[in-house]
Design a protein around this motif. Structure first.
Motif, short mmCIF file in Angstrom:
data_model
loop_
_atom_site.label_atom_id
_atom_site.label_comp_id
_atom_site.label_asym_id
_atom_site.label_seq_id
_atom_site.Cartn_x
_atom_site.Cartn_y
_atom_site.Cartn_z
N PHE A 111 47.32 30.48 39.68
CA PHE A 111 47.15 31.88 40.08
C PHE A 111 46.12 32.59 39.21
N GLY A 112 46.02 32.19 37.95
CA GLY A 112 45.00 32.75 37.07
C GLY A 112 43.60 32.39 37.53
N ILE A 113 43.43 31.15 38.01
CA ILE A 113 42.12 30.74 38.52
C ILE A 113 41.76 31.53 39.77
N ALA A 114 42.71 31.75 40.65
CA ALA A 114 42.45 32.57 41.84
C ALA A 114 42.04 33.98 41.43
N GLY A 115 42.69 34.50 40.39
CA GLY A 115 42.31 35.82 39.88
C GLY A 115 40.91 35.83 39.30
N ILE A 116 40.54 34.78 38.57
CA ILE A 116 39.20 34.71 37.98
C ILE A 116 38.12 34.64 39.07
N VAL A 117 38.37 33.84 40.09
CA VAL A 117 37.39 33.70 41.17
C VAL A 117 37.14 35.06 41.83
N ASN A 118 38.19 35.80 42.13
CA ASN A 118 38.03 37.11 42.75
C ASN A 118 37.44 38.12 41.77
N ALA A 119 37.87 38.06 40.51
CA ALA A 119 37.37 39.00 39.51
C ALA A 119 35.88 38.83 39.28
N ALA A 120 35.41 37.60 39.35
CA ALA A 120 33.99 37.34 39.11
C ALA A 120 33.10 37.93 40.19
N SER A 121 33.62 38.13 41.39
CA SER A 121 32.79 38.65 42.47
C SER A 121 32.81 40.18 42.57
N VAL A 122 33.66 40.85 41.80
CA VAL A 122 33.75 42.31 41.91
C VAL A 122 32.43 42.96 41.51
N ASN A 123 31.93 42.65 40.32
CA ASN A 123 30.72 43.31 39.84
C ASN A 123 29.49 42.97 40.67
N SER A 124 29.35 41.71 41.08
CA SER A 124 28.18 41.34 41.88
C SER A 124 28.20 42.03 43.24
N ARG A 125 29.36 42.13 43.85
CA ARG A 125 29.44 42.83 45.14
C ARG A 125 29.15 44.31 44.98
N PHE A 126 29.67 44.91 43.92
CA PHE A 126 29.42 46.34 43.69
C PHE A 126 27.93 46.59 43.43
N ASP A 127 27.32 45.74 42.62
CA ASP A 127 25.90 45.92 42.29
C ASP A 127 25.00 45.71 43.49
N SER A 128 25.43 44.91 44.46
CA SER A 128 24.62 44.70 45.66
C SER A 128 24.87 45.78 46.72
N GLY A 129 25.77 46.72 46.43
CA GLY A 129 26.02 47.82 47.35
C GLY A 129 27.20 47.62 48.27
N ASP A 130 27.91 46.52 48.13
CA ASP A 130 29.08 46.22 48.98
C ASP A 130 30.33 46.77 48.30
N TYR A 131 30.53 48.08 48.41
CA TYR A 131 31.66 48.71 47.74
C TYR A 131 32.98 48.23 48.33
N GLU A 132 33.06 48.13 49.64
CA GLU A 132 34.30 47.68 50.29
C GLU A 132 34.64 46.25 49.87
N GLY A 133 33.64 45.38 49.82
CA GLY A 133 33.87 44.00 49.38
C GLY A 133 34.31 43.94 47.93
N ALA A 134 33.71 44.78 47.08
CA ALA A 134 34.10 44.84 45.68
C ALA A 134 35.53 45.34 45.53
N LEU A 135 35.90 46.31 46.33
CA LEU A 135 37.26 46.85 46.29
C LEU A 135 38.27 45.80 46.74
N ARG A 136 37.96 45.06 47.80
CA ARG A 136 38.85 43.98 48.27
C ARG A 136 38.98 42.88 47.21
N ALA A 137 37.87 42.50 46.60
CA ALA A 137 37.90 41.46 45.56
C ALA A 137 38.73 41.94 44.37
#
Length: 104
Positions: free
Chosen positions: A34-60
């Motif tokens: 479960f920690g690995i699943a959390g890391i995978v999703n956590a790693a995509s939050v900042n990249s999605r936000f920086d690319s302008g995908d706020y909804e994707g960052a929020l879901r991640a």
């Protein structure tokens, strides 16, 4: 002559929490899958936000938080069950009629 008016713009959205530190700690100390699943999703939050995908960052962020909390809960439950098991086995060993006394 009319004064210059700027077009209406929304204030910038706040960056969602990425849960990366918490996910890493859960992976190390509590529950690896479960920690690995959390890391995978956590790693995509900042990249999605920086690319302008706020909804994707929020879901991640929500997914990272969910898996981190689940991993933490399972880790705590396993530790508590292990402590109960050790206490019960130790108590039963002390009350066993077949117990040997060393050095007497």
């Amino acid at each position: 002559m009319e004064p210059f008016q700027q077009p209406f713009s929304q204030p910038p959205m706040p960056r969602p929490k990425n849960w990366l530190v918490e996910s890493i700690l859960v992976t190390i100390f509590c529950c690896l899958p479960f920690g690995i699943a959390g890391i995978v999703n956590a790693a995509s939050v900042n990249s999605r936000f920086d690319s302008g995908d706020y909804e994707g960052a929020l879901r991640a962020s929500q997914q990272a938080g969910k898996w981190t909390k689940i991993g933490f809960g399972i880790g705590i439950a396993v530790i508590v069950l292990y402590a109960i098991f050790i206490f019960t086995v130790g108590k039963n060993m002390m009350q066993s009629p077949y117990r040997t006394s060393y050095g007497q």
